[in-house]
Design an enzyme around this catalytic site. Structure first.
Site, mmCIF file in Angstrom:
data_model
loop_
_atom_site.group_PDB
_atom_site.id
_atom_site.type_symbol
_atom_site.label_atom_id
_atom_site.label_comp_id
_atom_site.label_asym_id
_atom_site.label_seq_id
_atom_site.Cartn_x
_atom_site.Cartn_y
_atom_site.Cartn_z
ATOM 1 N N CYS A 1 -5.758 0.782 5.478
ATOM 2 C CA CYS A 1 -6.202 -0.596 5.709
ATOM 3 C C CYS A 1 -5.663 -1.103 7.047
ATOM 4 O O CYS A 1 -4.779 -0.489 7.666
ATOM 5 C CB CYS A 1 -5.747 -1.502 4.569
ATOM 6 S SG CYS A 1 -4.000 -1.963 4.621
ATOM 7 N N CYS B 1 0.842 -1.191 0.000
ATOM 8 C CA CYS B 1 0.000 0.000 0.000
ATOM 9 C C CYS B 1 0.882 1.249 0.000
ATOM 10 O O CYS B 1 2.053 1.204 0.397
ATOM 11 C CB CYS B 1 -0.854 0.032 1.264
ATOM 12 S SG CYS B 1 -2.092 -1.265 1.351
ATOM 13 N N GLU C 1 0.978 3.778 1.973
ATOM 14 C CA GLU C 1 1.507 4.129 3.302
ATOM 15 C C GLU C 1 2.765 3.322 3.608
ATOM 16 O O GLU C 1 3.754 3.840 4.130
ATOM 17 C CB GLU C 1 0.465 3.811 4.396
ATOM 18 C CG GLU C 1 -0.842 4.563 4.279
ATOM 19 C CD GLU C 1 -1.888 3.826 3.430
ATOM 20 O OE1 GLU C 1 -1.518 3.240 2.393
ATOM 21 O OE2 GLU C 1 -3.068 3.858 3.798
#
Ligand code: THU
Length: 235
Positions: free
Chosen positions: A187, A154, A156
């Site tokens: 998430c 992801c 991040e």
């Protein structure tokens, strides 16, 4: 002869006490560092090769050679085959290392929007951008999807692993933007990784270009796993 283990790359390995780092050289010739980033939830650990490949791809470069001596990363065969990488153990005499640090970002929402164009979303078509504010400056990330869904990262985690791999370890805040989401939110896996590396810091969620909410990382992971027995004591 210099090996990766002779360089200053330093992994985050408080649970195994095992150093693991590497470089991925892109087709451009630039070398992208990657270090192992462990997590109290062991399966969420980012391997050095995964960090370095995503570092390279998020910069619009194409991975071509892996430099790693010991230990070899988990799932090494997958990464070698997926990108047709050469595997070398001795570093070139001179090389240019990628530094992800951006000293100044004047307009964070605008930059997040622009970064979404660099996301690699061949499976999802769902771009996400992250800007990690560190004590040294900013480090950006976008989501990177590879052929195996579970091995991409992801936005991040790309920003965090990029920063940590380049030695930027003091964080202030993580900004996130996902233009196709109704409500931007990290998430569960990213919350766990954020909690590992910046538990008392903040996450700023840019829901649209004019709507922002700011949260403490710990508040996004209530009742998270904790245990003094997991960290090795000599770290
Ligand atoms: N994604 C992120 O980049 N950050 C999140 O917090 C949620 C999910 C990405 C991963 C994948 O590339 C795509 O969004 C769809 O799950």
């Amino acid at each position: 002869m210099k090996h990766v283990t002779d360089t200053s790359l330093k992994s985050y390995s408080p649970y195994s006490n095992t150093e693991e780092s590497c470089y991925i050289q892109g087709k451009s010739g630039i070398m992208y560092p990657g270090v192992r980033i462990e997590n109290i939830s062991f399966p969420l650990t980012i391997s050095a090769v995964q960090a370095a490949v995503c570092n390279c791809l998020a910069n619009g470069d194409v991975p071509s050679t892996l430099y790693q001596d010991k230990p070899e990363s988990e799932l090494l065969d997958y990464w070698l085959k997926a990108f047709g990488l050469d595997h070398k153990t001795v570093l070139p005499g001179r090389f240019e290392t990628f530094d992800p640090l951006v000293r100044d970002i004047s307009d964070i929402p605008e930059k997040l929007d622009e970064l979404c164009n660099n996301a690699l979303t061949s499976h999802s078509g769902f771009p996400v951008a992250a800007i990690l504010e560190t004590e040294n400056g900013y480090v950006t990330g976008v989501n990177v999807e590879v052929s195996a869904w579970s091995l991409g990262l992801c936005a991040e985690r790309v920003a965090l692993s990029r920063a940590y791999s380049s030695g930027y370890k003091r964080y202030i805040s993580m900004h996130i933007y996902a233009p196709k989401s109704e409500f931007c939110s990290p998430c569960g896996a990213c919350r766990q990784v954020l909690n590992e590396l910046m538990p008392d810091k903040t996450v700023e969620l840019h829901h649209t270009k004019i709507s922002l909410s700011k949260h403490f990382v710990q508040h996004l992971l209530p009742y998270g796993i904790t245990s003094g027995t997991l960290k090795k004591k000599n770290k």
